[in-house]
Design a protein around this motif. Sequence first.
Motif, short mmCIF file in Angstrom:
data_model
loop_
_atom_site.label_atom_id
_atom_site.label_comp_id
_atom_site.label_asym_id
_atom_site.label_seq_id
_atom_site.Cartn_x
_atom_site.Cartn_y
_atom_site.Cartn_z
N ILE A 31 -33.11 -9.92 15.17
CA ILE A 31 -33.90 -10.14 16.39
C ILE A 31 -35.30 -9.51 16.34
N VAL A 32 -35.48 -8.51 15.50
CA VAL A 32 -36.80 -7.85 15.44
C VAL A 32 -37.67 -8.55 14.39
N PRO A 33 -38.88 -8.98 14.77
CA PRO A 33 -39.78 -9.68 13.82
C PRO A 33 -40.48 -8.69 12.88
N PHE A 34 -39.72 -8.15 11.93
CA PHE A 34 -40.27 -7.14 11.04
C PHE A 34 -41.48 -7.66 10.26
N THR A 35 -41.42 -8.93 9.85
CA THR A 35 -42.53 -9.50 9.09
C THR A 35 -43.81 -9.49 9.91
N SER A 36 -43.74 -9.91 11.16
CA SER A 36 -44.92 -9.92 12.03
C SER A 36 -45.44 -8.51 12.27
N LEU A 37 -44.52 -7.58 12.46
CA LEU A 37 -44.92 -6.20 12.72
C LEU A 37 -45.63 -5.59 11.52
N THR A 38 -45.08 -5.81 10.32
CA THR A 38 -45.67 -5.22 9.12
C THR A 38 -47.01 -5.89 8.79
N LEU A 39 -47.12 -7.21 9.02
CA LEU A 39 -48.38 -7.90 8.78
C LEU A 39 -49.46 -7.43 9.75
N ASN A 40 -49.08 -7.24 11.00
CA ASN A 40 -50.02 -6.76 12.00
C ASN A 40 -50.51 -5.35 11.66
N LEU A 41 -49.59 -4.51 11.18
CA LEU A 41 -49.95 -3.16 10.77
C LEU A 41 -50.88 -3.19 9.57
N ASP A 42 -50.55 -4.06 8.59
CA ASP A 42 -51.39 -4.22 7.41
C ASP A 42 -52.81 -4.64 7.82
N TYR A 43 -52.91 -5.60 8.72
CA TYR A 43 -54.21 -6.10 9.16
C TYR A 43 -55.04 -4.99 9.80
N ARG A 44 -54.42 -4.24 10.69
CA ARG A 44 -55.16 -3.22 11.43
C ARG A 44 -55.55 -2.03 10.55
N LEU A 45 -54.64 -1.64 9.66
CA LEU A 45 -54.91 -0.48 8.81
C LEU A 45 -55.98 -0.77 7.75
N ASN A 46 -56.03 -2.02 7.29
CA ASN A 46 -56.91 -2.36 6.17
C ASN A 46 -58.10 -3.24 6.55
N LYS A 47 -58.28 -3.48 7.83
CA LYS A 47 -59.36 -4.38 8.26
C LYS A 47 -60.74 -3.88 7.80
N SER A 48 -61.02 -2.62 8.01
CA SER A 48 -62.35 -2.09 7.67
C SER A 48 -62.62 -2.20 6.18
N GLU A 49 -61.61 -1.93 5.35
CA GLU A 49 -61.81 -2.03 3.90
C GLU A 49 -61.97 -3.48 3.47
N ARG A 50 -61.25 -4.38 4.11
CA ARG A 50 -61.42 -5.80 3.79
C ARG A 50 -62.83 -6.26 4.15
N GLU A 51 -63.36 -5.75 5.25
CA GLU A 51 -64.71 -6.13 5.66
C GLU A 51 -65.75 -5.53 4.71
N GLU A 52 -65.44 -4.38 4.12
CA GLU A 52 -66.31 -3.80 3.09
C GLU A 52 -66.36 -4.73 1.88
N ALA A 53 -65.19 -5.21 1.48
CA ALA A 53 -65.12 -6.12 0.33
C ALA A 53 -65.84 -7.43 0.63
N ILE A 54 -65.71 -7.92 1.85
CA ILE A 54 -66.39 -9.16 2.25
C ILE A 54 -67.90 -8.98 2.17
N LYS A 55 -68.41 -7.83 2.62
CA LYS A 55 -69.84 -7.56 2.56
C LYS A 55 -70.34 -7.59 1.10
#
Length: 216
Positions: free
Chosen positions: A99-123
């Motif tokens: 019943i718990v959407p572990f995949t969605s939770l872990t993906l959301n955590l991955d996105y939030r934790l690594n967003k700034s570094e991904r934007e550095e790479a994009i720059k």
Amino acid sequence: MEEEIKKIRNKQSNILFYFMLSIGLIGSLTILLQNIYRWTIVDIFTPFIAPFIEMIGYLVFIVCSLIVFVYFVVSKPFQRARNGIPILINIVVLVLVFIVPFTSLTLNLDYRLNKSEREEAIKLVVDESLKPNVPYNTALIHLPNKYEKLSKGGGEIVVKGSGQDTHILFYTYRGVVDNFAGFIYTADGRSPDETLFGDFIQVKKLDKNWYWVSAT
């Protein structure tokens, strides 16, 4: 004498209970952790081997559950309230897995934790400090060591288009052929263009310029 025998039996009963509790916890933690870290397992063991790892995990859970269930069934009536705890834990964890959407939770955590570094790479990509560097595919960039963790399956990102049409894909799952999932950055903020990546099964907007997609 009878008192000593009773103490010995109680001690043996307690030891057996904690042993069974350990077995139940091993089974529960196995499937719980493999669901939480599913994408990490795929990344480490590849999409070909990961399903077998998952099967082994569920097999461990089933065996452990059978052991603690038998322990509960053969227990004396006055001990069942306590001896049923291991199998109860396994049942609760199994329900959580479904019943718990572990995949969605872990993906959301991955996105939030690594967003700034991904934007550095994009720059770096936009500034052309990072250019396609994979001989067999001009759309691929193998990220520097600092950023390799941002894209699963080898630390490579896909860059397509240019200017305001730029699309940059960071893999969260890198399957075979067109079977993949990942975070896509679009420079103009519009939904990712399917013609660039293949048929999307799912597209989820995360932020102004960010989407999560699953494709096959």
